[in-house]
Design an enzyme around this catalytic site. Structure first.
Site, PDB file in Angstrom:
ATOM      1  N   CYS A 116      -5.103  -5.397  11.414  1.00 23.63           N
ATOM      2  CA  CYS A 116      -3.231  -5.724  11.649  1.00 23.63           C
ATOM      3  C   CYS A 116      -3.525  -6.247  13.168  1.00 23.63           C
ATOM      4  O   CYS A 116      -2.084  -6.464  13.389  1.00 23.63           O
ATOM      5  CB  CYS A 116      -3.057  -4.287  11.669  1.00 23.63           C
ATOM      6  SG  CYS A 116      -3.472  -3.257  10.224  1.00 23.63           S
ATOM      7  N   HIS A 257       2.921  -4.089  15.485  1.00 26.58           N
ATOM      8  CA  HIS A 257       2.626  -3.935  14.267  1.00 26.58           C
ATOM      9  C   HIS A 257       3.214  -2.909  13.549  1.00 26.58           C
ATOM     10  O   HIS A 257       3.402  -1.744  13.975  1.00 26.58           O
ATOM     11  CB  HIS A 257       1.124  -3.660  14.446  1.00 26.58           C
ATOM     12  CG  HIS A 257       0.407  -3.333  13.004  1.00 26.58           C
ATOM     13  ND1 HIS A 257       0.944  -4.246  11.828  1.00 26.58           N
ATOM     14  CD2 HIS A 257      -0.310  -2.171  12.559  1.00 26.58           C
ATOM     15  CE1 HIS A 257       0.286  -3.400  10.801  1.00 26.58           C
ATOM     16  NE2 HIS A 257      -0.511  -2.218  11.050  1.00 26.58           N
ATOM     17  N   ASN A 287       3.475  -1.308   5.464  1.00 28.59           N
ATOM     18  CA  ASN A 287       2.493  -2.009   6.253  1.00 28.59           C
ATOM     19  C   ASN A 287       1.782  -3.242   5.673  1.00 28.59           C
ATOM     20  O   ASN A 287       0.968  -3.075   4.813  1.00 28.59           O
ATOM     21  CB  ASN A 287       1.365  -0.819   6.581  1.00 28.59           C
ATOM     22  CG  ASN A 287       0.354  -1.226   7.533  1.00 28.59           C
ATOM     23  OD1 ASN A 287      -0.117  -2.349   7.952  1.00 28.59           O
ATOM     24  ND2 ASN A 287      -0.479  -0.200   8.227  1.00 28.59           N
TER      25      ASN A 287
HETATM   26  O1  UT7 Z   1      -2.184  -0.509  10.139  1.00 28.25           O
HETATM   27  C1  UT7 Z   1      -3.054  -0.026  10.980  1.00 28.25           C
HETATM   28  C2  UT7 Z   1      -3.815   1.154  10.876  1.00 28.25           C
HETATM   29  N1  UT7 Z   1      -3.137   2.094  10.076  1.00 28.25           N
HETATM   30  C3  UT7 Z   1      -2.303   3.021  10.746  1.00 28.25           C
HETATM   31  O2  UT7 Z   1      -1.829   2.778  11.744  1.00 28.25           O
HETATM   32  C4  UT7 Z   1      -1.995   4.497   9.742  1.00 28.25           C
HETATM   33  C5  UT7 Z   1      -1.813   5.586  10.924  1.00 28.25           C
HETATM   34  N2  UT7 Z   1      -1.549   6.973  10.366  1.00 28.25           N
HETATM   35  C6  UT7 Z   1      -0.329   7.261   9.507  1.00 28.25           C
HETATM   36  O3  UT7 Z   1       0.427   6.311   9.264  1.00 28.25           O
HETATM   37  C7  UT7 Z   1      -0.179   8.453   9.019  1.00 28.25           C
HETATM   38  O4  UT7 Z   1      -1.331   9.221   9.477  1.00 28.25           O
HETATM   39  C8  UT7 Z   1      -0.185   8.612   7.558  1.00 28.25           C
HETATM   40  C9  UT7 Z   1       1.278   8.108   7.000  1.00 28.25           C
HETATM   41  C10 UT7 Z   1      -1.234   7.975   6.787  1.00 28.25           C
HETATM   42  C11 UT7 Z   1      -0.174  10.027   7.167  1.00 28.25           C
HETATM   43  O5  UT7 Z   1       0.902  10.827   7.662  1.00 28.25           O
HETATM   44  P1  UT7 Z   1       0.289  12.085   8.878  1.00 28.25           P
HETATM   45  O6  UT7 Z   1       1.648  12.711   9.223  1.00 28.25           O
HETATM   46  O7  UT7 Z   1      -0.707  11.814   9.686  1.00 28.25           O
HETATM   47  O8  UT7 Z   1      -0.251  13.070   7.332  1.00 28.25           O
HETATM   48  P2  UT7 Z   1      -1.450  13.833   7.402  1.00 28.25           P
HETATM   49  O9  UT7 Z   1      -2.494  12.796   6.813  1.00 28.25           O
HETATM   50  O10 UT7 Z   1      -1.721  14.623   8.539  1.00 28.25           O
HETATM   51  O11 UT7 Z   1      -1.260  14.716   6.104  1.00 28.25           O
HETATM   52  C12 UT7 Z   1      -0.228  15.679   6.226  1.00 28.25           C
HETATM   53  C13 UT7 Z   1      -0.039  16.456   4.650  1.00 28.25           C
HETATM   54  C14 UT7 Z   1      -1.449  16.669   4.098  1.00 28.25           C
HETATM   55  O12 UT7 Z   1      -1.182  17.946   3.375  1.00 28.25           O
HETATM   56  P3  UT7 Z   1      -1.583  19.311   3.814  1.00 28.25           P
HETATM   57  O13 UT7 Z   1      -3.035  19.191   4.229  1.00 28.25           O
HETATM   58  O14 UT7 Z   1      -0.827  19.561   5.017  1.00 28.25           O
HETATM   59  O15 UT7 Z   1      -1.253  20.085   2.900  1.00 28.25           O
HETATM   60  C15 UT7 Z   1      -1.588  15.465   3.209  1.00 28.25           C
HETATM   61  O16 UT7 Z   1      -2.067  16.029   2.046  1.00 28.25           O
HETATM   62  O17 UT7 Z   1       0.770  15.375   3.896  1.00 28.25           O
HETATM   63  C16 UT7 Z   1      -0.164  15.398   2.835  1.00 28.25           C
HETATM   64  N3  UT7 Z   1      -0.032  13.999   2.333  1.00 28.25           N
HETATM   65  C17 UT7 Z   1       1.192  13.425   1.550  1.00 28.25           C
HETATM   66  N4  UT7 Z   1       2.186  14.214   0.868  1.00 28.25           N
HETATM   67  C18 UT7 Z   1       3.150  13.659   0.020  1.00 28.25           C
HETATM   68  C19 UT7 Z   1      -0.537  12.678   2.693  1.00 28.25           C
HETATM   69  N5  UT7 Z   1      -0.289  11.668   2.253  1.00 28.25           N
HETATM   70  C20 UT7 Z   1       1.087  12.113   1.382  1.00 28.25           C
HETATM   71  C21 UT7 Z   1       2.044  11.547   0.586  1.00 28.25           C
HETATM   72  N6  UT7 Z   1       2.863  12.050  -0.132  1.00 28.25           N
HETATM   73  N7  UT7 Z   1       1.946  10.336   0.270  1.00 28.25           N
END
Ligand code: UT7
Length: 334
Positions: A116, A257, A287
């Site tokens: 990215c 980004h 993204n």
């Molecule tokens: O492009 C450059 C590199 N990439 C990035 O910069 C990405 C950076 N990271 C992010 O944007 C975020 O971490 C994500 C959008 C990928 C995830 O968001 P988050 O707030 O960090 O969520 P998390 O991974 O901590 O998950 C929180 C909860 C989990 O459930 P439990 O364990 O709390 O029950 C996940 O299983 O959200 C759940 N979850 C979802 N729920 C509904 C993860 N993805 C989804 C989804 N829909 N799509």
């Protein structure tokens, strides 16, 4: 070819987006997710998905041709092509070979793999080559068909990634104070496993087993990437502004980004750059990795948000983990 050492102006911009819009409502029907979660946690409402006959190179050609036209040039004026991508057409040859062929070019042409941050890396490489006088004009493209490397059943990635391409023509001979004023590039390879496509390379060659286990798809530990991205970008942007003798208050437009609107907000808050001075299009495109910065810049330019002399802060971060910051002065200088 160029003459002596010279400043670089951003002479033209182009972009290409596939027509198909994949909405959150559609994703709700295929994976265990919902619109409210996606909007609140990422800021994304829809993303574009490449058609079956589109590739990273075909989108790059469209964006590149638009940028050349916007610069008032012909393809034959281009001395160098760099394609930043993490979703190449093939492992070999470089995607840039297909792009150059599509544009009718035989000049130097290579891919740059910094995920990215790739477009920002490529701007530094091209500007530096122009500054030496080795070349006069470069076409720098960020293009991604991330949907081809995304597991449609993995809700932690399939809601985030989108496809598209953005391009810029960089030209030497600009006036004093134009173009790239300062930059910072970095990479912490100890965090490489946080975003990866594990199989298909020399470390783990493609096999029936790697395909069966989905190791040809992107895998990401989003939470940890989030934490590191905010810290790395704030440090790198601050260093780059310092190098340019500027403060965040001097910046007319911040072009980060587009990974997650919460990351963009956190960085803006820490740097002290308000939302009205920040380019955001993640709601419409998701993204798009190396394409996200040139897409945001091209849109800002098309919307008249950039004027001659404006100071632009660009920041990228991604798999590697890489990061890059640029301070640019918009226009041809004086
Ligand atoms: O492009 C450059 C590199 N990439 C990035 O910069 C990405 C950076 N990271 C992010 O944007 C975020 O971490 C994500 C959008 C990928 C995830 O968001 P988050 O707030 O960090 O969520 P998390 O991974 O901590 O998950 C929180 C909860 C989990 O459930 P439990 O364990 O709390 O029950 C996940 O299983 O959200 C759940 N979850 C979802 N729920 C509904 C993860 N993805 C989804 C989804 N829909 N799509």
């Amino acid at each position: 070819m160029g003459g002596g050492a010279t400043a670089t102006a951003i002479a033209g911009w182009g972009m290409y987006l596939p027509e198909y819009r994949l909405t959150n409502a559609q994703l709700e029907r295929t994976v265990d997710t919902n619109d409210a979660w996606i909007v609140e946690r990422t800021g994304i409402r829809e993303r574009r998905i490449a058609a079956a006959d589109e590739t990273t190179s075909s989108m790059a050609i469209a964006a590149g041709a638009a940028a050349i036209k916007d610069a008032g040039l012909a393809p034959g004026d281009i001395d160098l092509v760099i394609v930043a991508t993490v979703s190449p057409d093939q492992i070999c040859p470089a995607t840039s070979a297909f792009v150059s062929d599509g544009l009718g070019l035989t000049c130097g042409s290579f891919d740059l793999g910094a995920a990215c941050a790739g477009f920002a890396y490529a701007v530094v490489v091209a500007s530096s080559m122009i500054a030496t006088g080795g070349i006069g004009t470069a076409l720098v493209i960020g293009s991604e068909a991330l949907s081809r490397f995304t597991d449609p059943g993995d809700r932690s990635t399939c809601v985030i990634f989108g496809d598209g391409a953005g391009a810029a023509v960089l030209r030497g001979g600009a006036g004093a104070g134009a173009g790239l004023l300062a930059w910072d590039l970095g990479c912490d390879g100890s965090a490489a496993a946080l975003i990866e496509v594990p199989a298909g390379g020399s470390r783990l060659p493609a096999s029936a087993a790697t395909v069966a286990s989905g190791q040809h798809y992107f895998q990401m530990q989003g939470n940890e990437v989030f934490r590191r991205a905010v810290r790395a970008v704030v440090e790198s942007a601050t260093l780059t502004l310092d190098k340019a003798g500027l403060t965040p208050a001097d910046i007319d437009l911040f072009v980060p980004h587009q990974a997650n609107v919460r990351i963009i907000d956190a960085i803006g808050n820490r740097l002290g750059i308000p939302p009205e001075k920040t380019a955001v299009n993640i709601d419409r495109y998701g993204n798009t990795s190396a394409a996200s910065i040139p897409l945001a810049l091209a849109e800002a330019a098309a919307e008249g948000r950039l004027e001659e002399g404006d100071l632009v802060l660009v920041s990228g971060f991604g798999a590697g983990m890489t990061w890059a910051s640029l301070v640019l002065r918009w226009g041809a200088g004086s």
